[in-house]
Design an enzyme around this catalytic site. Structure first.
Site, PDB file in Angstrom:
ATOM      1  N   ASP A  12       0.879  -1.157   0.000  1.00  8.69           N
ATOM      2  CA  ASP A  12       0.000   0.000   0.000  1.00  8.69           C
ATOM      3  C   ASP A  12       0.928   1.221   0.000  1.00  8.69           C
ATOM      4  O   ASP A  12       2.112   1.114   0.335  1.00  8.69           O
ATOM      5  CB  ASP A  12      -0.870  -0.034   1.266  1.00  8.69           C
ATOM      6  CG  ASP A  12      -1.689   1.225   1.421  1.00  8.69           C
ATOM      7  OD1 ASP A  12      -2.344   1.628   0.451  1.00  8.69           O
ATOM      8  OD2 ASP A  12      -1.649   1.836   2.530  1.00  8.69           O
ATOM      9  N   ASP A  14      -0.093   5.133   0.763  1.00  6.41           N
ATOM     10  CA  ASP A  14      -0.365   6.121   1.821  1.00  6.41           C
ATOM     11  C   ASP A  14      -0.284   5.483   3.209  1.00  6.41           C
ATOM     12  O   ASP A  14      -1.038   4.562   3.505  1.00  6.41           O
ATOM     13  CB  ASP A  14      -1.784   6.700   1.659  1.00  6.41           C
ATOM     14  CG  ASP A  14      -1.966   7.446   0.362  1.00  6.41           C
ATOM     15  OD1 ASP A  14      -1.428   8.551   0.229  1.00  6.41           O
ATOM     16  OD2 ASP A  14      -2.647   6.913  -0.541  1.00  6.41           O
ATOM     17  N   ARG A  53     -11.923   7.845  -2.603  1.00  7.49           N
ATOM     18  CA  ARG A  53     -12.219   9.246  -2.264  1.00  7.49           C
ATOM     19  C   ARG A  53     -13.709   9.437  -1.954  1.00  7.49           C
ATOM     20  O   ARG A  53     -14.066  10.031  -0.922  1.00  7.49           O
ATOM     21  CB  ARG A  53     -11.799  10.140  -3.426  1.00  7.49           C
ATOM     22  CG  ARG A  53     -11.726  11.598  -3.075  1.00  7.49           C
ATOM     23  CD  ARG A  53     -11.274  12.403  -4.277  1.00  7.49           C
ATOM     24  NE  ARG A  53     -10.018  11.909  -4.812  1.00  7.49           N
ATOM     25  CZ  ARG A  53      -9.562  12.175  -6.040  1.00  7.49           C
ATOM     26  NH1 ARG A  53     -10.248  12.970  -6.837  1.00  7.49           N
ATOM     27  NH2 ARG A  53      -8.413  11.670  -6.454  1.00  7.49           N
ATOM     28  N   SER A  56     -14.699   7.746   1.181  1.00  5.61           N
ATOM     29  CA  SER A  56     -14.145   8.500   2.310  1.00  5.61           C
ATOM     30  C   SER A  56     -15.033   9.690   2.628  1.00  5.61           C
ATOM     31  O   SER A  56     -15.263  10.032   3.798  1.00  5.61           O
ATOM     32  CB  SER A  56     -12.735   9.003   1.993  1.00  5.61           C
ATOM     33  OG  SER A  56     -11.845   7.930   1.884  1.00  5.61           O
ATOM     34  N   SER A 118      -2.676   0.451  -4.383  1.00  2.66           N
ATOM     35  CA  SER A 118      -3.215   1.610  -3.659  1.00  2.66           C
ATOM     36  C   SER A 118      -4.594   1.977  -4.203  1.00  2.66           C
ATOM     37  O   SER A 118      -4.851   1.837  -5.395  1.00  2.66           O
ATOM     38  CB  SER A 118      -2.258   2.798  -3.852  1.00  2.66           C
ATOM     39  OG  SER A 118      -2.893   4.011  -3.514  1.00  2.66           O
ATOM     40  N   SER A 120      -5.541   5.024  -4.237  1.00  8.24           N
ATOM     41  CA  SER A 120      -5.461   6.447  -4.571  1.00  8.24           C
ATOM     42  C   SER A 120      -5.301   6.717  -6.059  1.00  8.24           C
ATOM     43  O   SER A 120      -4.534   6.046  -6.745  1.00  8.24           O
ATOM     44  CB  SER A 120      -4.274   7.073  -3.832  1.00  8.24           C
ATOM     45  OG  SER A 120      -4.096   8.410  -4.252  1.00  8.24           O
ATOM     46  N   GLU A 173       0.372  -3.283   4.667  1.00 11.53           N
ATOM     47  CA  GLU A 173      -0.765  -2.363   4.846  1.00 11.53           C
ATOM     48  C   GLU A 173      -0.743  -1.610   6.173  1.00 11.53           C
ATOM     49  O   GLU A 173      -0.171  -2.091   7.146  1.00 11.53           O
ATOM     50  CB  GLU A 173      -2.069  -3.180   4.823  1.00 11.53           C
ATOM     51  CG  GLU A 173      -2.763  -3.224   3.486  1.00 11.53           C
ATOM     52  CD  GLU A 173      -3.324  -1.867   3.055  1.00 11.53           C
ATOM     53  OE1 GLU A 173      -3.387  -0.938   3.883  1.00 11.53           O
ATOM     54  OE2 GLU A 173      -3.720  -1.734   1.886  1.00 11.53           O
TER      55      GLU A 173
HETATM   56  C1  G6P Z   1      -5.700   5.876   0.046  1.00  6.77           C
HETATM   57  C2  G6P Z   1      -6.016   6.540   1.369  1.00  6.77           C
HETATM   58  C3  G6P Z   1      -7.496   6.834   1.468  1.00  6.77           C
HETATM   59  C4  G6P Z   1      -7.943   7.644   0.276  1.00  6.77           C
HETATM   60  C5  G6P Z   1      -7.691   6.856  -1.002  1.00  6.77           C
HETATM   61  C6  G6P Z   1      -8.087   7.617  -2.247  1.00  6.77           C
HETATM   62  O1  G6P Z   1      -6.123   4.575   0.070  1.00  6.77           O
HETATM   63  O2  G6P Z   1      -5.622   5.689   2.445  1.00  6.77           O
HETATM   64  O3  G6P Z   1      -7.738   7.520   2.657  1.00  6.77           O
HETATM   65  O4  G6P Z   1      -9.314   7.981   0.369  1.00  6.77           O
HETATM   66  O5  G6P Z   1      -6.298   6.556  -1.073  1.00  6.77           O
HETATM   67  O6  G6P Z   1      -7.174   8.662  -2.436  1.00  6.77           O
HETATM   68  P1  G6P Z   1      -7.255   9.770  -3.576  1.00  6.77           P
HETATM   69  O7  G6P Z   1      -5.840  10.297  -3.626  1.00  6.77           O
HETATM   70  O8  G6P Z   1      -7.642   9.089  -4.866  1.00  6.77           O
HETATM   71  O9  G6P Z   1      -8.252  10.774  -3.165  1.00  6.77           O
HETATM   72 MG    MG Z   2      -2.697   3.153   3.596  1.00  7.41          MG
END
Ligand code: G6P
Ligand code: MG
Length: 218
Positions: A12, A14, A53, A56, A118, A120, A173
Site C-alpha cells: 500500500d 499512503d 475518495r 471517504s 493503492s 489512490s 498495509e
Molecule cells: C488511500 C487513502 C485513502 C484515500 C484513497 C483515495 O487509500 O488511504 O484515505 O481515500 O487513497 O485517495 P485519492 O488520492 O484518490 O483521493
Molecule cells: Mg494506507
C-alpha cells in the site's frame, strides 16, 4: 532459484511508504469545517484509510445533519482533492525514509517482485515526487480498479500483473480495509501502525526493516 515463500510484495502507498495519510486527514478536516462538522477526528480518518475518495467522503458526511446532492458531493470531493494536492507539493525524495529506501533496494536486489496496490488516484504523482516513478514492477492504483479495499481487486490485479499467485505474495498495509482486502484475496499480510495488532494481520511490523526478516526467513 529462490527458496523464499514470498516472491512478491505488494505495498500500500499512503501510510506505508510515505506519510501522505496525514495530508489526507488535514485536507478532509478542512472540508469538514467548511460544512460545519467540527468533530471530525483521527478516529474517523482511520476508517477512511484504504477506501476510495467518494467512500471517504461518505464517512465524513455521516457526521453531518445535512443531505448533500450527488453534485454537491462531487464538488466537496474535488475540493478536498485540490487541498490534498496542494499539500502533496511539500513532498520530495527526502520524504522517503532511509529505512524504506534500504528495504526496497535490498528486496529488489534479492529478485523479489515489488508492486504498489493503492486505492489512490494520486499514486502516480506521489511516486514521482518520492523519486520512485519508475521503481516498481507494477503499479495498480485508484485509476485501475472498480472496487476499493476491503475488496481484494487491487491486490489480485497486482499479483496477476507480476505473474504470481496470492500465496506467493506479501501485502503490506496500514489500514483495516487493506488487511481485510489482502485476507479476502488469499494473501498473507504485514501490518504497520494501527493494524499491527489487528487479528487478521499475519505479521505485525514494528518497523519497516522487519519486512526483510519476514521475506528472508520464510
Ligand atoms: C488511500 C487513502 C485513502 C484515500 C484513497 C483515495 O487509500 O488511504 O484515505 O481515500 O487513497 O485517495 P485519492 O488520492 O484518490 O483521493
Ligand atoms: Mg494506507
Amino acid at each position: 532459484m529462490s527458496a523464499n515463500k514470498y516472491l512478491g510484495i505488494i505495498f500500500d502507498l499512503d501510510g506505508v511508504l510515505c506519510s501522505t495519510d496525514e495530508y489526507h486527514y488535514e485536507a478532509w478536516k478542512a472540508i469538514a469545517e467548511e460544512i460545519d462538522i467540527n468533530n471530525f477526528t483521527p478516529k474517523d480518518n482511520n476508517r477512511q484509510r484504504g477506501v476510495s475518495r467518494m467512500e471517504s467522503l461518505e464517512i465524513l458526511l455521516e457526521k453531518s445533519e445535512r443531505k448533500f446532492t450527488d453534485k454537491e458531493k462531487l464538488i466537496l470531493a474535488d475540493k478536498k482533492n485540490q487541498r490534498y494536492k496542494e499539500l502533496l507539493n511539500n513532498i520530495n525524495s527526502f520524504d522517503l525514509s532511509d529505512e524504506v529506501r534500504v528495504a526496497l533496494n535490498t528486496l529488489r536486489k534479492a529478485g523479489i517482485k515489488l508492486a504498489i496496490g493503492s486505492s489512490s488516484k494520486n499514486a502516480g504523482l506521489i511516486l514521482e515526487r518520492l523519486g520512485l516513478g519508475n521503481f516498481f514492477d507494477v503499479v495498480v492504483d485508484g485509476n485501475s480498479i472498480t472496487k476499493s479495499k476491503p475488496n481484494p481487486e487491487v491486490f489480485l490485479k497486482a499479483a496477476q500483473m507480476i505473474g504470481l499467485q496470492p500465496s506467493q505474495c506479501l501485502v503490506v498495509e496500514d489500514a483495516i480495509s487493506g488487511i481485510e482486502a489482502g485476507t479476502a484475496g488469499g494473501f498473507d499480510t504485514a501490518g504497520i501502525g494501527g493494524v499491527m495488532s489487528y487479528p487478521k494481520t499475519t505479521y505485525p511490523l514494528r518497523d519497516f526493516s522487519q519486512i526483510m526478516n519476514i521475506v528472508f526467513a520464510n
